[in-house]
Write a protein that holds these residues in place. Sequence first.
Motif, PDB file in Angstrom:
ATOM      1  N   ASP A 193      -7.045  47.140  80.532  1.00  0.00           N
ATOM      2  CA  ASP A 193      -5.663  47.352  80.975  1.00  0.00           C
ATOM      3  C   ASP A 193      -5.014  48.480  80.172  1.00  0.00           C
ATOM      4  O   ASP A 193      -4.405  49.391  80.733  1.00  0.00           O
ATOM      5  N   MET A 194      -5.135  48.404  78.856  1.00  0.00           N
ATOM      6  CA  MET A 194      -4.490  49.395  77.982  1.00  0.00           C
ATOM      7  C   MET A 194      -5.063  50.789  78.217  1.00  0.00           C
ATOM      8  O   MET A 194      -4.336  51.780  78.269  1.00  0.00           O
ATOM      9  N   GLN A 195      -6.377  50.862  78.379  1.00  0.00           N
ATOM     10  CA  GLN A 195      -7.021  52.160  78.588  1.00  0.00           C
ATOM     11  C   GLN A 195      -6.588  52.780  79.912  1.00  0.00           C
ATOM     12  O   GLN A 195      -6.287  53.971  79.982  1.00  0.00           O
ATOM     13  N   MET A 196      -6.520  51.969  80.952  1.00  0.00           N
ATOM     14  CA  MET A 196      -6.124  52.530  82.259  1.00  0.00           C
ATOM     15  C   MET A 196      -4.671  53.000  82.222  1.00  0.00           C
ATOM     16  O   MET A 196      -4.333  54.030  82.813  1.00  0.00           O
ATOM     17  N   ILE A 197      -3.832  52.268  81.508  1.00  0.00           N
ATOM     18  CA  ILE A 197      -2.436  52.712  81.339  1.00  0.00           C
ATOM     19  C   ILE A 197      -2.423  54.052  80.602  1.00  0.00           C
ATOM     20  O   ILE A 197      -1.704  54.983  80.979  1.00  0.00           O
ATOM     21  N   ALA A 198      -3.248  54.164  79.557  1.00  0.00           N
ATOM     22  CA  ALA A 198      -3.295  55.409  78.783  1.00  0.00           C
ATOM     23  C   ALA A 198      -3.813  56.568  79.648  1.00  0.00           C
ATOM     24  O   ALA A 198      -3.347  57.706  79.521  1.00  0.00           O
ATOM     25  N   GLU A 199      -4.772  56.287  80.536  1.00  0.00           N
ATOM     26  CA  GLU A 199      -5.291  57.352  81.410  1.00  0.00           C
ATOM     27  C   GLU A 199      -4.204  57.852  82.366  1.00  0.00           C
ATOM     28  O   GLU A 199      -4.051  59.060  82.589  1.00  0.00           O
ATOM     29  N   ILE A 200      -3.445  56.922  82.926  1.00  0.00           N
ATOM     30  CA  ILE A 200      -2.351  57.309  83.833  1.00  0.00           C
ATOM     31  C   ILE A 200      -1.310  58.121  83.053  1.00  0.00           C
ATOM     32  O   ILE A 200      -0.809  59.151  83.529  1.00  0.00           O
ATOM     33  N   TYR A 201      -1.013  57.659  81.844  1.00  0.00           N
ATOM     34  CA  TYR A 201      -0.091  58.405  80.972  1.00  0.00           C
ATOM     35  C   TYR A 201      -0.611  59.830  80.773  1.00  0.00           C
ATOM     36  O   TYR A 201       0.148  60.800  80.849  1.00  0.00           O
ATOM     37  N   GLU A 233       5.499  46.663  80.560  1.00  0.00           N
ATOM     38  CA  GLU A 233       6.841  46.577  79.976  1.00  0.00           C
ATOM     39  C   GLU A 233       6.887  47.234  78.586  1.00  0.00           C
ATOM     40  O   GLU A 233       7.772  48.045  78.293  1.00  0.00           O
ATOM     41  N   ILE A 234       5.899  46.928  77.747  1.00  0.00           N
ATOM     42  CA  ILE A 234       5.945  47.514  76.397  1.00  0.00           C
ATOM     43  C   ILE A 234       5.604  49.002  76.441  1.00  0.00           C
ATOM     44  O   ILE A 234       6.036  49.768  75.596  1.00  0.00           O
ATOM     45  N   THR A 235       4.839  49.421  77.458  1.00  0.00           N
ATOM     46  CA  THR A 235       4.544  50.855  77.577  1.00  0.00           C
ATOM     47  C   THR A 235       5.833  51.618  77.856  1.00  0.00           C
ATOM     48  O   THR A 235       6.083  52.680  77.267  1.00  0.00           O
ATOM     49  N   GLU A 236       6.664  51.068  78.728  1.00  0.00           N
ATOM     50  CA  GLU A 236       7.966  51.696  78.982  1.00  0.00           C
ATOM     51  C   GLU A 236       8.739  51.801  77.658  1.00  0.00           C
ATOM     52  O   GLU A 236       9.289  52.853  77.328  1.00  0.00           O
ATOM     53  N   ALA A 283     -15.943  51.061  79.473  1.00  0.00           N
ATOM     54  CA  ALA A 283     -15.298  52.376  79.435  1.00  0.00           C
ATOM     55  C   ALA A 283     -14.156  52.374  78.429  1.00  0.00           C
ATOM     56  O   ALA A 283     -13.931  53.355  77.719  1.00  0.00           O
ATOM     57  N   ALA A 284     -13.444  51.250  78.359  1.00  0.00           N
ATOM     58  CA  ALA A 284     -12.302  51.175  77.444  1.00  0.00           C
ATOM     59  C   ALA A 284     -12.759  51.173  75.986  1.00  0.00           C
ATOM     60  O   ALA A 284     -12.155  51.819  75.123  1.00  0.00           O
ATOM     61  N   VAL A 285     -13.851  50.445  75.720  1.00  0.00           N
ATOM     62  CA  VAL A 285     -14.379  50.412  74.349  1.00  0.00           C
ATOM     63  C   VAL A 285     -14.885  51.813  73.978  1.00  0.00           C
ATOM     64  O   VAL A 285     -14.586  52.341  72.900  1.00  0.00           O
ATOM     65  N   ALA A 286     -15.619  52.440  74.912  1.00  0.00           N
ATOM     66  CA  ALA A 286     -16.145  53.783  74.644  1.00  0.00           C
ATOM     67  C   ALA A 286     -15.006  54.771  74.423  1.00  0.00           C
ATOM     68  O   ALA A 286     -15.080  55.643  73.552  1.00  0.00           O
ATOM     69  N   ALA A 287     -13.936  54.622  75.199  1.00  0.00           N
ATOM     70  CA  ALA A 287     -12.804  55.543  75.054  1.00  0.00           C
ATOM     71  C   ALA A 287     -12.182  55.400  73.665  1.00  0.00           C
ATOM     72  O   ALA A 287     -11.783  56.393  73.047  1.00  0.00           O
ATOM     73  N   ARG A 288     -12.096  54.165  73.152  1.00  0.00           N
ATOM     74  CA  ARG A 288     -11.572  54.006  71.785  1.00  0.00           C
ATOM     75  C   ARG A 288     -12.507  54.668  70.780  1.00  0.00           C
ATOM     76  O   ARG A 288     -12.061  55.276  69.808  1.00  0.00           O
ATOM     77  N   SER A 289     -13.818  54.533  71.039  1.00  0.00           N
ATOM     78  CA  SER A 289     -14.769  55.143  70.106  1.00  0.00           C
ATOM     79  C   SER A 289     -14.661  56.669  70.135  1.00  0.00           C
ATOM     80  O   SER A 289     -14.727  57.315  69.098  1.00  0.00           O
ATOM     81  N   ILE A 290     -14.494  57.246  71.330  1.00  0.00           N
ATOM     82  CA  ILE A 290     -14.324  58.709  71.416  1.00  0.00           C
ATOM     83  C   ILE A 290     -13.015  59.104  70.733  1.00  0.00           C
ATOM     84  O   ILE A 290     -12.929  60.115  70.031  1.00  0.00           O
ATOM     85  N   SER A 291     -11.989  58.265  70.910  1.00  0.00           N
ATOM     86  CA  SER A 291     -10.700  58.594  70.297  1.00  0.00           C
ATOM     87  C   SER A 291     -10.848  58.652  68.779  1.00  0.00           C
ATOM     88  O   SER A 291     -10.188  59.447  68.112  1.00  0.00           O
ATOM     89  N   ALA A 292     -11.721  57.814  68.256  1.00  0.00           N
ATOM     90  CA  ALA A 292     -11.848  57.707  66.797  1.00  0.00           C
ATOM     91  C   ALA A 292     -12.451  58.956  66.154  1.00  0.00           C
ATOM     92  O   ALA A 292     -12.192  59.246  64.989  1.00  0.00           O
TER      93      ALA A 292
END
Length: 475
Positions: A193-201, A233-236, A283-292
């Motif tokens: 959920d968090m990763q998809m929100i971040a992608e849309i952002y 809600e918290i993303t807003e 994909a979300a776990v991998a995205a955090r790893s790439i972010s790191a």
Amino acid sequence: AQAEIGLIGLGVMGSNLALNIAEKGNTIAVFNRTAARTREFYEEAGDLKGQVVPCETIEEFVAAIRPPRPIIIMIQAGAAVDQQMDLLRPHLEANDIMIDAGNANFRDTMRRFDALKDSGLTFIGMGVSGGEEGARHGPSIMVGGTEESWKRVEKVLTSIAAKYNGDPCVAWLGENGAGHFVKTIHNGIEYADMQMIAEIYGILRDGLKMSAAEIGAVFGEWNRGRLESYLIEITEKVLAAADPITGKPMVDMILDKAGQKGTGKWSAIEAQNMGVPATGIEAAVAARSISAVKGEREAAEKILGLPDVPALQIADRAAFVKDLENALLAGKIGAYAQGFAVMSAASKEFGWNLPMPTIAKIWRAGCIIRSQFLDEITSAFTKAPDAANLIVTPAFAAMVKETDGALRRVVSTAALHGLPAPALASALGYFDSYRRARGTANVIQAQRDFFGAHGFDRVDGADSHHGPWGSGLNG
Ligand code: 6PG
């Protein structure tokens, strides 16, 4: 002994949970490794002091609790839990219950449960979601252990759990590791959920060049629609916040390097172990790893440059934002469908008999992924508890058909303009593969047979199980 329950570990989560328990009219004995913290907590309890029994020794603590004693251990997951259990154990009596409320790996929970099996003591692995606020005012609670031990704690846990239209968000989900497994998958879905929100952002920020405040307003709008949820809600809210030091948008001052403590990774690993695709979580776990690996990414941008693609031009911005909303909904459907499929496989693998409608039910309030959407999942699984997959239940099949066009447009637009959207793309790949009766693994099977004589099944059911690859080896 006047306390209904005990709690060890007065960190933020433990303190809040203890205050919640006290506030709901239960008397709770508390103990912390350092007695100073116990005294401080007692003072913080204020009006609730009458419901709190502060204890400075283990002996005093155990004696304060009514047998059979439920004792919540709320400390850092891992070896510290084993050490705490070893310290506690000699003081306990038959039928006392040690309850690990941290984010334990369910395999550790299974081991701890088994280790106590013939000792007369018992163990509950309890997933608690909702962060600090949830712990204080109503978390979602996922319980795993014997049914008998659940009965001893049912009343107090029901009193502290979040309520969704009056329904308590707590349930006994099965034996031994069931509660912690379900909490792990909750977190895996939370990652997706968090990763998809971040992608849309990212599409809005780097594609449409919108400011944090403008993007925040879009999420605010969505939170009044079908995406209504705590995470939106918290993303807003985070997008609207200003940095107290520079006055700039807070998010623009935060380094794009995400941490992770393990639950997302465990979800992906367990899914792989059971052969269930959980591509959104992966994909979300991998995205955090790439972010790191921020430094590597900086170096790579210097070498490779950003993709040589035209800038995103959107003629009808409102229509595109609508597509993004529907794409996020579609991506969410994919991630939850996968999460529930992983739980359904685990239920068989570990003999838990996990109740899918109940899991969806207790995630509707209190936890981090709480949402309107989970109420729709609850009703889908209530109508079809044995559905092979959420996306083939009538309500969700209709939703996929309604939103997958938007997902397809968003993922392809993102790809054409060099904007990363790996989790959203994974959902599209999942839908497109899962809904297609004739896939392409016939080629994989032929290749496996060619190089390794692995054999294959034929579409006509005929007997020859090897191809005519030559040398008479396989024919
Ligand atoms: C919750 C959260 C909570 C926490 C995890 C995930 O349900 O209340 O999931 O358990 O945020 O620790 O943390 P990481 O993102 O650090 O892995």
